[in-house]
Each structure stands twice: as structure tokens, then as C-alpha cells.
Design a protein around this motif. Structure first.
Motif, short mmCIF file in Angstrom:
data_model
loop_
_atom_site.label_atom_id
_atom_site.label_comp_id
_atom_site.label_asym_id
_atom_site.label_seq_id
_atom_site.Cartn_x
_atom_site.Cartn_y
_atom_site.Cartn_z
N UNK A 123 0.83 -1.21 0.00
CA UNK A 123 0.00 0.00 0.00
C UNK A 123 0.86 1.26 0.00
N UNK A 124 0.27 2.36 -0.51
CA UNK A 124 0.94 3.65 -0.40
C UNK A 124 1.07 3.99 1.08
N UNK A 125 2.10 4.76 1.40
CA UNK A 125 2.40 5.09 2.80
C UNK A 125 1.22 5.74 3.52
N UNK A 126 0.50 6.64 2.85
CA UNK A 126 -0.61 7.32 3.50
C UNK A 126 -1.73 6.35 3.88
N UNK A 127 -1.96 5.33 3.08
CA UNK A 127 -2.99 4.35 3.39
C UNK A 127 -2.50 3.39 4.48
N UNK A 128 -1.26 2.99 4.36
CA UNK A 128 -0.69 2.08 5.35
C UNK A 128 -0.71 2.73 6.74
N UNK A 129 -0.36 4.00 6.80
CA UNK A 129 -0.31 4.71 8.08
C UNK A 129 -1.67 4.73 8.76
N UNK A 130 -2.71 5.14 8.03
CA UNK A 130 -4.02 5.24 8.67
C UNK A 130 -4.58 3.87 9.04
N UNK A 131 -4.32 2.86 8.21
CA UNK A 131 -4.81 1.52 8.53
C UNK A 131 -4.09 0.94 9.75
N UNK A 132 -2.80 1.18 9.84
CA UNK A 132 -2.06 0.71 11.02
C UNK A 132 -2.57 1.39 12.28
N UNK A 133 -2.77 2.69 12.21
CA UNK A 133 -3.24 3.41 13.39
C UNK A 133 -4.67 3.01 13.76
N UNK A 134 -5.50 2.79 12.76
CA UNK A 134 -6.91 2.47 13.02
C UNK A 134 -7.09 1.04 13.50
N UNK A 135 -6.48 0.08 12.81
CA UNK A 135 -6.78 -1.32 13.09
C UNK A 135 -5.73 -2.05 13.93
N UNK A 136 -4.50 -1.58 13.93
CA UNK A 136 -3.49 -2.21 14.77
C UNK A 136 -3.38 -1.49 16.11
N UNK A 137 -3.48 -0.16 16.07
CA UNK A 137 -3.33 0.62 17.30
C UNK A 137 -4.67 1.02 17.90
N UNK A 138 -5.76 0.81 17.16
CA UNK A 138 -7.12 1.06 17.63
C UNK A 138 -7.40 2.52 17.96
N UNK A 139 -6.81 3.44 17.20
CA UNK A 139 -7.09 4.86 17.36
C UNK A 139 -8.37 5.21 16.60
N UNK A 140 -9.09 6.20 17.08
CA UNK A 140 -10.29 6.66 16.40
C UNK A 140 -9.88 7.54 15.21
N UNK A 141 -10.83 7.79 14.32
CA UNK A 141 -10.58 8.65 13.17
C UNK A 141 -10.17 10.04 13.66
N UNK A 142 -10.83 10.53 14.68
CA UNK A 142 -10.51 11.85 15.23
C UNK A 142 -9.07 11.89 15.77
N UNK A 143 -8.67 10.85 16.48
CA UNK A 143 -7.31 10.80 17.02
C UNK A 143 -6.27 10.75 15.90
N UNK A 144 -6.56 9.96 14.86
CA UNK A 144 -5.64 9.85 13.73
C UNK A 144 -5.51 11.20 13.03
N UNK A 145 -6.64 11.86 12.83
CA UNK A 145 -6.63 13.18 12.19
C UNK A 145 -5.77 14.14 12.99
N UNK A 146 -5.88 14.09 14.31
CA UNK A 146 -5.05 14.95 15.16
C UNK A 146 -3.58 14.62 15.05
#
Length: 183
Positions: A123-146
Motif C-alpha cells: 500500500x501507499x504510505x498514507x494508506x498504510x499509516x491510517x490503517x495501522x493506526x486504526x486497526x493495529x493501534x485502535x485509534x479513532x478517526x478523530x485521534x488519527x486526524x489529530x
């Protein structure tokens, strides 16, 4: 140092021992995230150490004490991405990644994990980053955006596009067209 809530304000005021205690609490998850990005121990440790150094130098800029974990995670992500760009490194997939990190308790055997990690690696880095944070680290969309300093809509779009790419890459193996879901 018995009270964790005192560590952040004390670290902000320049207390090195309080900062050390904070980093002790965060070290395992930070190292794991660095390893996911860098894919080898030496580079992951280098990113981790650089993150600790940067955080120590800039702890006084932390605006909201309750977001220390998010703040230091963001530093690590930017440090890892910068390190990858600096080295212009194409990260080969390493099977030992499976030994270090299980994708989830509900996941199947190692073969499924291997396929998923290989697909994530492409995956492109931007997609990999958000997926890792969302599904591996369990951060919310709001937290990731921050963390990434971007709008929530952008994070949602990157998650959607990243999942769509993963589905394409896993098609045939673990993706069922009839139900439009991962098996």
C-alpha cells in the motif's frame, strides 16, 4: 513518582525523571509501531531513539497533557517516514514479522497473516499509516486526524481507499465478491 498524572506536567517543566517514566510507559507500543514501519530491529531502534530524543527536546511544546501518548506517537510516525524517505528504502517483506506481531486474535493461521502483511506492505504510505493506526493501534478517526494534522474526512477517505486496495490485493484468497467482505 507514584502518580502517573503528575508525570506529564513535571516532564513539561523539565523533570528528566518524569519524562523517563512517561517513556517507560510508552516504549513497547512505540517500538512495535517503529518495527512495523522499518521492518528490522536496528532501524526500529534507531527510529525509537530518535523519537525519544525529539520528544525530550520538545516536551515543553506539548499543549494538552492528556494527549502525551498521541503526541509522541505522531513524532514517531513522522520520524519513521522521514527515515524511510531519507534512505529511499524499499522495504522487503520479512516473515519474521509474523513472529513479532500477530494481526489479531480472530485472525486465522500464519498463512492468512502473511498474505495480509504482504498486501499491507504494497500500500501507499498514507494508506498504510491510517490503517495501522486504526486497526493495529485502535485509534479513532478523530485521534488519527489529530496525529497526522489533517481533516477527519481525509482520514476516512484514506481508510476507505486503503481497505479497497487491500480487498483488491487479497481478492481470490480471502475476499468474497458475493458478500463484498473479507473472509
Amino acid at each position: 513518582m507514584n502518580n502517573k498524572t503528575d508525570w506529564v506536567p513535571r516532564a513539561i517543566q523539565g523533570d528528566a525523571e518524569a519524562f523517563q517514566e512517561l517513556m517507560h510507559e510508552e516504549k513497547e507500543k512505540l517500538y512495535k509501531l517503529a518495527y512495523v514501519y522499518m521492518r528490522n530491529e536496528a532501524d526500529a531502534l534507531e527510529v525509537f531513539q530518535e523519537t525519544v530524543y525529539k520528544a525530550f527536546l520538545s516536551i515543553s511544546t506539548l499543549r494538552k497533557e492528556q494527549y502525551f501518548s498521541t503526541w509522541v506517537t505522531r513524532i514517531l510516525i513522522y520520524t519513521a517516514i522521514a527515515q524511510l524517505k531519507k534512505k529511499q528504502k524499499i522495504i522487503p517483506f520479512s516473515p519474521e514479522l509474523l513472529m513479532e506481531y500477530e494481526t489479531s486474535p480472530a485472525a486465522g493461521g500464519h498463512e492468512e497473516q502473511l498474505d495480509l502483511l504482504e498486501a499491507m506492505d504494497q500500500l501507499e504510505e498514507k494508506y498504510k499509516t491510517v490503517l495501522l493506526l486504526r486497526y493495529y493501534k485502535d485509534y479513532s478517526v478523530k485521534q488519527i486526524a489529530g496525529m497526522l494534522d489533517c481533516p477527519e474526512g481525509t482520514v476516512k477517505t484514506h481508510i476507505h481507499r486503503g481497505l479497497t486496495e487491500l480487498k483488491k490485493r487479497l481478492k481470490g484468497a480471502y475476499y468474497d465478491d458475493r458478500t463484498d467482505s473479507l473472509i
